[in-house]
Write a protein that holds these residues in place. Structure first.
Motif, PDB file in Angstrom:
ATOM      1  N   ASP A 109       0.824  -1.203   0.000  1.00  8.18           N
ATOM      2  CA  ASP A 109       0.000   0.000   0.000  1.00  8.18           C
ATOM      3  C   ASP A 109       0.861   1.257   0.000  1.00  8.18           C
ATOM      4  OD1 ASP A 109      -2.335   1.395  -0.144  1.00  8.18           O
ATOM      5  OD2 ASP A 109      -3.013   0.967   1.886  1.00  8.18           O
TER       6      ASP A 109
ATOM      7  N   SER B 136       0.398   4.446  -2.447  1.00  4.62           N
ATOM      8  CA  SER B 136       0.375   5.807  -1.902  1.00  4.62           C
ATOM      9  C   SER B 136       1.512   6.648  -2.464  1.00  4.62           C
ATOM     10  CB  SER B 136       0.462   5.745  -0.374  1.00  4.62           C
ATOM     11  OG  SER B 136      -0.644   5.063   0.171  1.00  4.62           O
TER      12      SER B 136
ATOM     13  N   VAL C 191      -3.989  -1.783   4.033  1.00  2.00           N
ATOM     14  CA  VAL C 191      -4.963  -1.888   2.942  1.00  2.00           C
ATOM     15  C   VAL C 191      -6.397  -1.750   3.435  1.00  2.00           C
ATOM     16  CG1 VAL C 191      -5.727  -3.267   0.980  1.00  2.00           C
ATOM     17  CG2 VAL C 191      -3.349  -3.390   1.721  1.00  2.00           C
TER      18      VAL C 191
ATOM     19  N   HIS D 244      -7.146   1.698   3.990  1.00  2.00           N
ATOM     20  CA  HIS D 244      -7.229   2.447   2.740  1.00  2.00           C
ATOM     21  C   HIS D 244      -8.599   2.255   2.089  1.00  2.00           C
ATOM     22  CE1 HIS D 244      -4.221   4.294  -0.335  1.00  2.00           C
ATOM     23  NE2 HIS D 244      -5.351   4.978  -0.277  1.00  2.00           N
TER      24      HIS D 244
ATOM     25  N   VAL E 147      -7.875  -4.522  -5.040  1.00  2.00           N
ATOM     26  CA  VAL E 147      -7.678  -4.910  -3.638  1.00  2.00           C
ATOM     27  C   VAL E 147      -7.998  -6.391  -3.499  1.00  2.00           C
ATOM     28  CG1 VAL E 147      -8.478  -4.562  -1.269  1.00  2.00           C
ATOM     29  CG2 VAL E 147      -8.211  -2.590  -2.800  1.00  2.00           C
TER      30      VAL E 147
ATOM     31  N   ILE F 200      -2.802  -4.950  -2.327  1.00  2.00           N
ATOM     32  CA  ILE F 200      -3.302  -3.882  -3.183  1.00  2.00           C
ATOM     33  C   ILE F 200      -2.325  -3.601  -4.311  1.00  2.00           C
ATOM     34  CG2 ILE F 200      -2.207  -2.011  -1.861  1.00  2.00           C
ATOM     35  CD1 ILE F 200      -4.834  -0.416  -2.150  1.00  2.00           C
TER      36      ILE F 200
END
Length: 268
Positions: free
Chosen positions: A52, A56, A74, A77, A102, A119
């Protein structure tokens, strides 16, 4: 600022091949850690799970944080995706390039509504086969191929990109090269780095400070470095000690250019 799916995917493509074994994944973690506010106040370690963080970091680098958010967890998120109104609670759909895929590895059938634990980005979809680019896939940034509707797919986020019909296309084999001052390489992937001298301030200096702190270097005042993004006398002193310990000669000690960057990014 407008952001296309292609812009985000090109960043991920540039990271393919970055891996933990040679430390070439570190710039991705550093981009994530340098961004403020830091999600839940947690600075990721190089040994943490970083799938993740890669998503990002790509958002940060592309200027797409408002579209995607930042997280290192995740499941957390997914909650951000829901707040942004971009979450698709259906792992059976045919995704689009630039969608965020995901997974939940604890369940292998649809509908899959379990705990999200991995992810990545959808790069393309062809004949029912999804090609993704994922960080921390076998400890690397790698492509994966998975069928549409695969039971492990938890769902998708569809950021509200600026329209771009070329998102799923691979970049040119011979793109215009960047100038040496703007580009250097770590391991097998290319990252954009800058040259710094004492007195400069920049988010990348935060990454330098974090690396030096993780290696145990301190400032001239013998205190732990402050992560402030400013190359002051204490940071310059720590850089100089690092350079001398690594046998560097005939350089501007206390500044950071290509050779020092390479040593920092591969330091253990």
């Amino acid at each position: 600022m407008s952001v296309t799916a292609k812009k985000v995917l090109d960043i991920m493509r540039g990271w393919v091949g970055c891996k933990e074994s040679d430390g070439s994944h570190k710039p991705i973690i550093d981009i994530y850690n340098a961004y403020r506010p830091l999600a839940r106040g947690y600075a990721l370690r190089y040994t943490d799970s970083w799938c993740d963080a890669a998503v990002s970091a790509a958002a940060i680098k592309a200027g797409a944080v408002s579209l995607i958010g930042t997280e290192c967890g995740v499941q957390e998120h997914v909650q951000i995706f829901k707040k942004l109104g971009i979450w698709i609670e259906d792992g059976r759909i045919t995704p689009k390039p630039g969608d965020i895929i995901v997974y939940n590895w604890e369940k292998a059938t649809q509908p899959n509504d379990g705990y999200a634990d991995h992810i990545g980005f959808v790069e393309s979809v062809t004949n029912g086969l999804i090609t993704t680019i994922e960080g921390n896939y076998q400890d690397s940034v790698k492509r994966r191929k998975v069928s549409v509707g695969n039971g492990y797919i938890r769902g998708y986020a569809r950021p509200k990109y600026t329209s771009d019909g070329n998102a799923g296309k691979k970049p040119d084999k011979n793109p215009v090269a960047q100038t040496p001052e703007k580009q250097t390489s770590a391991g097998t992937c290319t990252v954009e780095l800058q040259t710094f001298v004492q007195g400069n301030s920049h988010d990348q200096i935060r990454a330098i400070q974090r690396i030096l702190r993780s290696l145990g270097y301190k400032g001239r005042d013998k205190k732990v470095l402050t992560i402030d993004g400013h190359l002051g006398k204490n940071t310059a002193y720590a850089i100089e000690q690092f350079q001398k310990k690594n046998g560097m000669k005939d350089i501007n000690f206390g500044s950071v250019a290509e050779k020092t960057w390479k040593l920092l990014l591969n330091a253990k």
